[in-house]
Design an enzyme around this catalytic site. Structure first.
Site, mmCIF file in Angstrom:
data_model
loop_
_atom_site.group_PDB
_atom_site.id
_atom_site.type_symbol
_atom_site.label_atom_id
_atom_site.label_comp_id
_atom_site.label_asym_id
_atom_site.label_seq_id
_atom_site.Cartn_x
_atom_site.Cartn_y
_atom_site.Cartn_z
ATOM 1 N N LYS A 1 84.075 -22.535 43.729
ATOM 2 C CA LYS A 1 82.387 -22.733 42.945
ATOM 3 C C LYS A 1 82.215 -22.433 40.918
ATOM 4 O O LYS A 1 81.824 -21.341 40.891
ATOM 5 C CB LYS A 1 82.092 -21.248 43.813
ATOM 6 C CG LYS A 1 80.382 -20.966 44.056
ATOM 7 C CD LYS A 1 80.187 -20.396 45.185
ATOM 8 C CE LYS A 1 78.349 -19.782 44.527
ATOM 9 N NZ LYS A 1 77.882 -20.838 45.650
ATOM 10 N N LEU A 2 81.868 -23.656 40.586
ATOM 11 C CA LEU A 2 81.839 -23.666 39.395
ATOM 12 C C LEU A 2 80.776 -24.038 38.719
ATOM 13 O O LEU A 2 79.776 -24.868 39.381
ATOM 14 C CB LEU A 2 82.660 -24.914 39.237
ATOM 15 C CG LEU A 2 82.915 -25.878 37.911
ATOM 16 C CD1 LEU A 2 83.456 -24.120 36.451
ATOM 17 C CD2 LEU A 2 83.948 -26.175 37.650
#
Ligand code: PPE
Length: 301
Positions: free
Chosen positions: A157-158
């Site tokens: 979850k960048l």
């Protein structure tokens, strides 16, 4: 403006005004930050963070993928979330931990930049609208593809993954739809801009394979609930026309919770169906601590 009084910044609570970052913050330039989105709900035994451990594990995994070493343990991060919720006087809120490269280097090698960790909280209502939760939303298959799995790491979850979602979301909304459904680089259904997707056909619940999607924690909760309800569930390669002919379709995510889909690309799916409604009903009870078997998902503040 979103109300936020106190922020947990590198291990201590500070006022929002003091939670400042420098203009040369590495992450601001190159998008290299990992984050989480978690909800805290009011229950009859007090406020509880939903699946805090799983979200924190995913945060640590996102960092591992990006080779960022977070200087806090799972326990310390969860304690920080609880402290931030209390300090802001909220009973029910969204919780946003964010780990980013700060100062120390410019250019694409971030190894000299320091790693900063912040936790923010704010009240957040129905992400796709209250009416959407009850009656279903209208979706459009996006003209933007989800990242190829070797271009961006979809299991992380960048922050830098999200302009892809934002392009898709803006297109869908400007065309008059509520949400975008994204295909992967093989043309197969992956997920939405900020939700995983499920569909029902002939009583069986389906969801696309994990390959190009974020491994949603709500997706996992839905699968556990479906299994406990005796609904048969399959993770399968999915084409867009399988969605068009589905009996029911719904989206799920921390922010969107469980939102039915009433229409895709002008093909009517219809009012929320019985499986969607049942899963929604159990989910909304589970998050409020009303079902003993799902108490394990609650981290009381
Ligand atoms: N896919 C994507 C791309 C995604 O961003 C989310 C969460 C999910 C699936 C569902 O994951 P989970 O929350 O673990 O069930 N999206 C966040 C978007 C919120 C935002 O706008 O920011 C969320 O739901 O918190």
């Amino acid at each position: 403006m979103i109300e936020l009084k106190k922020v947990w910044m590198d291990g201590k609570l500070v006022s929002r005004q003091d939670a400042k970052i420098d203009i040369l913050t590495h992450a601001l330039h190159y998008g290299c930050a990992v984050f989480e989105g978690i909800r805290c709900y009011k229950t009859k035994n007090g406020s509880a963070i939903f699946r805090a451990k799983e979200h924190t594990k995913r945060l640590l995994d996102s960092a591992k993928i990006m080779q960022m070493s977070i200087p806090y343990s799972e326990k310390e991060l969860i304690a920080g979330m609880k402290q931030t919720i209390k300090a802001n006087g909220l009973k029910e809120c969204y919780v946003r931990p964010l780990v980013f490269y700060g100062l120390g280097s410019m250019g694409l090698n971030p190894l000299k930049a320091n790693i900063q960790t912040a936790i923010m909280v704010w009240p957040w209502g129905a992400y796709l609208g209250k009416e959407g939760l009850e009656k279903g939303v209208r979706c459009k298959i996006s003209s933007f593809q989800r990242h190829h799995v070797n271009s961006m790491m979809t299991k992380a979850k960048l922050s830098g993954n999200y302009p892809n979602s934002i392009l898709a979301k803006l297109e869908a909304v400007r065309l008059g739809f509520d949400e975008a459904i994204m295909l992967d680089t093989h043309g197969l259904v992956s997920e939405c801009s900020g939700e995983n997707i499920f569909y029902v056909r002939d009583g069986v619940l389906y969801t696309p394979l994990r390959t190009s999607v974020l491994e949603g924690i709500t997706r996992d909760s839905v699968m556990a609930i479906a299994k406990d309800l005796g609904i048969s569930i399959k993770e399968e390669v999915t084409t867009r026309d399988q969605l068009y002919v589905a009996d029911e379709v719904f989206l799920c995510g921390t922010a969107a919770e469980i939102t039915p889909v009433r229409e895709i690309d002008f093909r009517v799916i219809g009012d929320p169906g019985p499986i969607t409604k049942k899963i929604q009903q159990v989910f909304f009870k589970a998050i409020r601590g009303e079902i003993p078997r799902y108490q394990r998902w609650l981290g009381f503040v």
